[in-house]
Write a protein that holds these residues in place. Structure first.
Motif, short mmCIF file in Angstrom:
data_model
loop_
_atom_site.label_atom_id
_atom_site.label_comp_id
_atom_site.label_asym_id
_atom_site.label_seq_id
_atom_site.Cartn_x
_atom_site.Cartn_y
_atom_site.Cartn_z
N UNK A 199 91.05 81.81 16.17
CA UNK A 199 90.56 80.43 16.10
C UNK A 199 89.71 80.15 17.33
N UNK A 200 90.28 80.37 18.50
CA UNK A 200 89.50 80.41 19.74
C UNK A 200 89.06 81.85 19.92
N UNK A 201 87.80 82.09 20.06
CA UNK A 201 87.28 83.44 20.10
C UNK A 201 87.92 84.30 21.19
N UNK A 202 88.02 85.59 20.90
CA UNK A 202 88.59 86.56 21.84
C UNK A 202 87.89 86.49 23.19
N UNK A 203 86.57 86.36 23.18
CA UNK A 203 85.79 86.39 24.41
C UNK A 203 85.79 85.07 25.17
N UNK A 204 86.27 83.99 24.52
CA UNK A 204 86.18 82.67 25.13
C UNK A 204 87.38 82.31 26.01
N UNK A 205 88.54 82.91 25.73
CA UNK A 205 89.73 82.52 26.47
C UNK A 205 90.72 83.69 26.51
N UNK A 206 90.91 84.26 27.70
CA UNK A 206 91.81 85.39 27.86
C UNK A 206 93.25 85.01 27.51
N UNK A 207 93.66 83.78 27.84
CA UNK A 207 95.04 83.35 27.69
C UNK A 207 95.47 83.26 26.24
N UNK A 208 94.53 83.07 25.32
CA UNK A 208 94.88 82.86 23.91
C UNK A 208 94.80 84.13 23.07
N UNK A 209 94.40 85.23 23.67
CA UNK A 209 94.09 86.43 22.90
C UNK A 209 95.28 86.98 22.12
N UNK A 210 96.46 86.94 22.71
CA UNK A 210 97.63 87.56 22.08
C UNK A 210 98.53 86.57 21.36
N UNK A 211 98.17 85.31 21.36
CA UNK A 211 99.01 84.27 20.77
C UNK A 211 98.77 84.21 19.26
N UNK A 212 99.79 84.54 18.49
CA UNK A 212 99.64 84.56 17.03
C UNK A 212 99.28 83.18 16.50
N UNK A 213 99.58 82.12 17.26
CA UNK A 213 99.23 80.75 16.84
C UNK A 213 97.73 80.50 16.98
N UNK A 214 97.01 81.46 17.52
CA UNK A 214 95.55 81.36 17.63
C UNK A 214 94.87 82.18 16.52
N UNK A 215 95.59 82.43 15.44
CA UNK A 215 95.03 83.26 14.39
C UNK A 215 95.20 82.71 12.99
N UNK A 216 94.26 83.09 12.14
CA UNK A 216 94.33 82.79 10.71
C UNK A 216 94.10 84.07 9.93
N UNK A 269 97.59 73.24 17.38
CA UNK A 269 96.56 72.20 17.24
C UNK A 269 95.52 72.30 18.35
N UNK A 270 95.95 72.66 19.58
CA UNK A 270 94.96 72.73 20.66
C UNK A 270 93.92 73.81 20.41
N UNK A 271 94.30 74.88 19.71
CA UNK A 271 93.33 75.91 19.37
C UNK A 271 92.40 75.44 18.26
N UNK A 272 92.95 74.72 17.31
CA UNK A 272 92.11 74.17 16.23
C UNK A 272 91.09 73.18 16.81
N UNK A 273 91.52 72.37 17.76
CA UNK A 273 90.59 71.44 18.40
C UNK A 273 89.49 72.20 19.15
N UNK A 274 89.85 73.36 19.68
CA UNK A 274 88.83 74.19 20.32
C UNK A 274 87.79 74.65 19.32
N UNK A 275 88.23 74.92 18.08
CA UNK A 275 87.28 75.29 17.02
C UNK A 275 86.36 74.11 16.69
#
Length: 230
Positions: A137-154, A214-220
């Motif tokens: 949802x938040x791109x891999x290259x945009x935020x290191x902290x979200x890369x491994x969080x399954x809640x950042x994926x669809x 939701x914070x990742x979706x808002x990033x989208x």
């Protein structure tokens, strides 16, 4: 990604690799890695184009942990393009590239598992892993902290993944599909958006174990410049 094992395969590493290959060959078809290698007289060879086509976490750790990197010659690394490494900087870049790909593969698998190996888009019938993408949802290259969080994926099929990446649709706070108005207001009734996306507007994505954050979706929303709440 091609990694040659010639010239640096110590006896201990050789035994560990053989064990890894044998265990891999015993796995079910869906879990087996696509690894190509040549073994003759109990010795690993790189003749006949033998190579590793995929590197997972286990294989990466076998090859590169415990300072094994120091025993790997620069000529043993190539990029996908086939261009050989020429110096230490290129060699380090190859290693970083492998780490990134291993991380992306692991994340993608976890996301697809989270959605029971289905495209989460409403009414989409794609449920074979080869047709699915574990999309960030938040791109891999945009935020290191979200890369491994399954809640950042669809988990999306390749068509819906492309539309999500382009910003043709997003999700609202209730996890419903919301089509970006700038795409459907200018298209005719026979377009892909009109016939395949708009009928699913306000429908919720399919069930999953962990809902996207939701914070990742808002990033989208910020990235595609479209907020369904306005």
């Amino acid at each position: 990604m091609y990694v040659s094992v010639a010239h640096f395969c110590t006896p201990i590493l050789h035994y560990t690799l053989i064990t890894y290959y044998e265990n891999n060959n015993c796995k079910d078809k869906g879990d087996k890695k696509a690894i190509f290698y040549c073994q003759r007289q109990n010795d690993l060879k790189t003749v006949q184009g033998a190579y590793f086509s995929k590197v997972d976490n286990e294989l990466f750790n076998i090859l590169f942990e415990d300072n094994k990197i120091s025993r790997i010659k620069e000529s043993n690394f190539t990029y996908d393009s086939g261009v050989e490494s020429e110096n230490n900087e290129s060699n380090s870049e190859s290693i970083r590239e492998i780490k990134v790909r291993v991380g992306q593969q692991k994340f993608s698998r976890q996301v697809k598992e989270n959605f029971n190996f289905e495209c989460c888009f409403p009414d989409c019938r794609f449920n074979e892993e080869r047709h699915l993408v574990g999309a960030h949802i938040v791109r891999w290259s945009d935020n290191v902290q979200t890369r491994k969080d399954v809640r950042n994926g669809l988990s999306l099929c390749k068509l819906h993944d492309a539309d999500f990446e382009l910003g043709v649709f997003t999700l609202d706070r209730q996890y419903r599909i919301r089509v970006n108005k700038k795409y459907f207001e200018t298209e005719d009734e026979s377009s892909w958006v009109s016939t395949n996306l708009l009928p699913c507007e306000y429908k919720k994505i399919k069930k999953c174990r962990e809902l996207p954050a939701i914070e990742y979706i808002k990033g989208h929303w910020d990235r595609i410049d479209f907020s369904p709440d306005t």
